[in-house]
Design a protein around this motif. Structure first.
Motif, PDB file in Angstrom:
ATOM      1  N   ASP A  78      -7.675  59.012  33.702  1.00  0.00           N
ATOM      2  CA  ASP A  78      -7.341  60.028  34.710  1.00  0.00           C
ATOM      3  C   ASP A  78      -6.959  59.401  36.044  1.00  0.00           C
ATOM      4  OD1 ASP A  78      -7.786  61.961  32.883  1.00  0.00           O
ATOM      5  OD2 ASP A  78      -9.708  62.645  33.692  1.00  0.00           O
ATOM      6  N   CYS A  81      -3.519  57.475  35.911  1.00  0.00           N
ATOM      7  CA  CYS A  81      -2.385  58.397  35.831  1.00  0.00           C
ATOM      8  C   CYS A  81      -2.136  59.094  37.163  1.00  0.00           C
ATOM      9  CB  CYS A  81      -2.633  59.444  34.742  1.00  0.00           C
ATOM     10  SG  CYS A  81      -2.401  58.820  33.063  1.00  0.00           S
ATOM     11  N   LYS A  82      -3.210  59.530  37.806  1.00  0.00           N
ATOM     12  CA  LYS A  82      -3.065  60.204  39.098  1.00  0.00           C
ATOM     13  C   LYS A  82      -2.432  59.273  40.134  1.00  0.00           C
ATOM     14  CE  LYS A  82      -7.078  63.261  38.439  1.00  0.00           C
ATOM     15  NZ  LYS A  82      -6.381  64.561  38.415  1.00  0.00           N
ATOM     16  N   TYR A  86       1.271  59.818  41.644  1.00  0.00           N
ATOM     17  CA  TYR A  86       1.266  60.064  43.090  1.00  0.00           C
ATOM     18  C   TYR A  86       2.166  59.060  43.808  1.00  0.00           C
ATOM     19  CZ  TYR A  86      -0.602  60.665  47.829  1.00  0.00           C
ATOM     20  OH  TYR A  86      -0.725  60.889  49.191  1.00  0.00           O
ATOM     21  N   LEU A 147      -2.174  65.319  42.534  1.00  0.00           N
ATOM     22  CA  LEU A 147      -3.390  64.701  42.010  1.00  0.00           C
ATOM     23  C   LEU A 147      -4.237  65.688  41.215  1.00  0.00           C
ATOM     24  CD1 LEU A 147      -4.423  62.649  45.180  1.00  0.00           C
ATOM     25  CD2 LEU A 147      -3.281  61.797  43.131  1.00  0.00           C
ATOM     26  N   ILE A 150      -2.290  66.068  37.295  1.00  0.00           N
ATOM     27  CA  ILE A 150      -2.108  64.968  36.342  1.00  0.00           C
ATOM     28  C   ILE A 150      -3.441  64.507  35.772  1.00  0.00           C
ATOM     29  CG2 ILE A 150      -1.260  62.609  36.079  1.00  0.00           C
ATOM     30  CD1 ILE A 150       0.905  64.723  36.398  1.00  0.00           C
ATOM     31  N   THR A 151      -3.421  64.193  34.497  1.00  0.00           N
ATOM     32  CA  THR A 151      -4.611  63.680  33.825  1.00  0.00           C
ATOM     33  C   THR A 151      -4.180  62.717  32.727  1.00  0.00           C
ATOM     34  OG1 THR A 151      -6.640  64.301  32.649  1.00  0.00           O
ATOM     35  CG2 THR A 151      -4.653  65.552  32.132  1.00  0.00           C
ATOM     36  N   CYS A 168       0.940  59.898  30.229  1.00  0.00           N
ATOM     37  CA  CYS A 168       0.016  60.795  30.925  1.00  0.00           C
ATOM     38  C   CYS A 168       0.365  62.246  30.580  1.00  0.00           C
ATOM     39  CB  CYS A 168       0.095  60.587  32.440  1.00  0.00           C
ATOM     40  SG  CYS A 168      -0.526  58.980  33.006  1.00  0.00           S
ATOM     41  N   SER A 170      -0.014  66.598  32.099  1.00  0.00           N
ATOM     42  CA  SER A 170      -0.272  67.482  33.241  1.00  0.00           C
ATOM     43  C   SER A 170      -0.975  68.734  32.749  1.00  0.00           C
ATOM     44  CB  SER A 170       1.036  67.849  33.952  1.00  0.00           C
ATOM     45  OG  SER A 170       1.904  68.544  33.076  1.00  0.00           O
TER      46      SER A 170
END
Length: 313
Positions: A78, A81-82, A86, A147, A150-151, A168, A170
């Motif tokens: 997590d 990916c964030k 970002y 942020l 996204i996961t 990733c 969403s």
């Protein structure tokens, strides 16, 4: 591994490698010019921000997607990916913002003396640095919302609530929330594109009038400065038109991706490849149009005691 995945992987790898090489070479030239006391133009500061944004865009998206395309497991979690998404959103904003600033600044510089914005010619260079910092801060704040969406692919959340984005995913929301989210993200981009189109049309009009005036003046009486400004303006117009073309194409694919419930790997990859065209191509456009950059660079390397050179775009 399917043949299509290999082809996509090769395209990702080539685009990332060529783009990083081009942007790194251009950034190296600017650093050499700066270290050898070559006097840079105000537009060079904007171009350096554009180069950094391009490099960041290519690295944070190109490398993970290349690994995923060749079948390498990319498990970022997590947090990873964030952070990557970002950074990509910020670098994308830096790219469009820098291109917009470049277009607006050049339009102010070449505006006629009797124009209403003629007074900005003196003031504009003083605010270039602060304006660029404000741009980065604005895109950093706007994309904080990213942020929350996204996961990682291996998240414990229900798989039906996730939309796959390669390495990733969403989180899905209702259509109203997603529409507001999309509007918030694309509003600054739309404003920048609108400004670029307006200033570009203004520059084309100024260049046309300038060309008409030059027809009535003998070539020996033409000021060298005016021809150099015309050349710089044409370079910026080429850069802006290239960006707007690729941005429009990218938006079409982004819309297809947004309205597709379960996007395929091919659609996700195509969208990413299209969004990477401008960061990979733009440094070569600048290098091909700016032959004096290399000339001044190597001249300074050979003779560091030479007087300060003036480089023109």
């Amino acid at each position: 591994m399917a043949a299509s995945e290999v082809v996509i992987g090769v395209i990702f790898l080539s685009q990332t490698a060529i783009g990083v090489l081009g942007n790194s070479s251009l950034l190296y030239h600017y650093l050499v010019l700066y270290s050898t006391r070559c006097r840079l133009r105000c537009t060079d500061l904007i171009l350096k921000h554009l180069i950094v944004a391009n490099l960041l865009t290519l690295l944070v998206r190109g490398v993970p997607y290349t690994m995923a395309a060749f079948g390498w497991q990319v498990s970022l979690g997590d947090v990873g990916c964030k952070v990557l998404f970002y950074l990509h959103r910020i670098s994308r904003g830096g790219s469009i913002g820098s291109t917009c600033f470049l277009s607006v600044f050049q339009a102010i510089i070449i505006s006629p003396r009797d124009c209403r914005c003629a007074g900005l010619k003196v003031k504009a260079p003083k605010y270039v640095g602060s304006s660029l910092c404000l741009m980065w801060a604005l895109y950093s704040l706007v994309n904080v919302i990213f942020l929350m969406y996204i996961t990682g692919n291996w998240s414990k959340k229900n798989l039906t609530s996730l939309k796959y984005h390669g390495y990733c995913s969403s989180i899905r929301h209702d259509k109203t929330t997603e529409s507001l989210y999309a509007a918030l993200l694309f509003l600054p981009d739309a404003l920048c594109v609108g400004l670029m189109l307006w200033t570009s049309s203004s520059m084309v009009s100024i260049l046309y009038r300038h060309k008409q005036q030059m027809r009535h003046i003998h070539r020996t009486h033409v000021s060298p400065g005016s021809s150099l400004e015309s050349r710089a303006t044409k370079t910026i117009l080429l850069l802006v038109s290239t960006y707007v073309s690729f941005y429009t194409l990218s938006c079409i694919f982004q819309m297809c991706l947004s309205f597709t419930y379960n996007p395929t790997w091919f659609l996700v990859s195509t969208c990413t490849i299209v969004s990477g065209f401008f960061p990979a191509v733009s440094p070569f456009l600048l290098l091909s149009r700016d032959s004096s950059l290399c000339t001044c660079c190597f001249a300074n390397i050979r003779n560091t005691k030479a007087p300060i050179h003036m480089r023109n775009m």
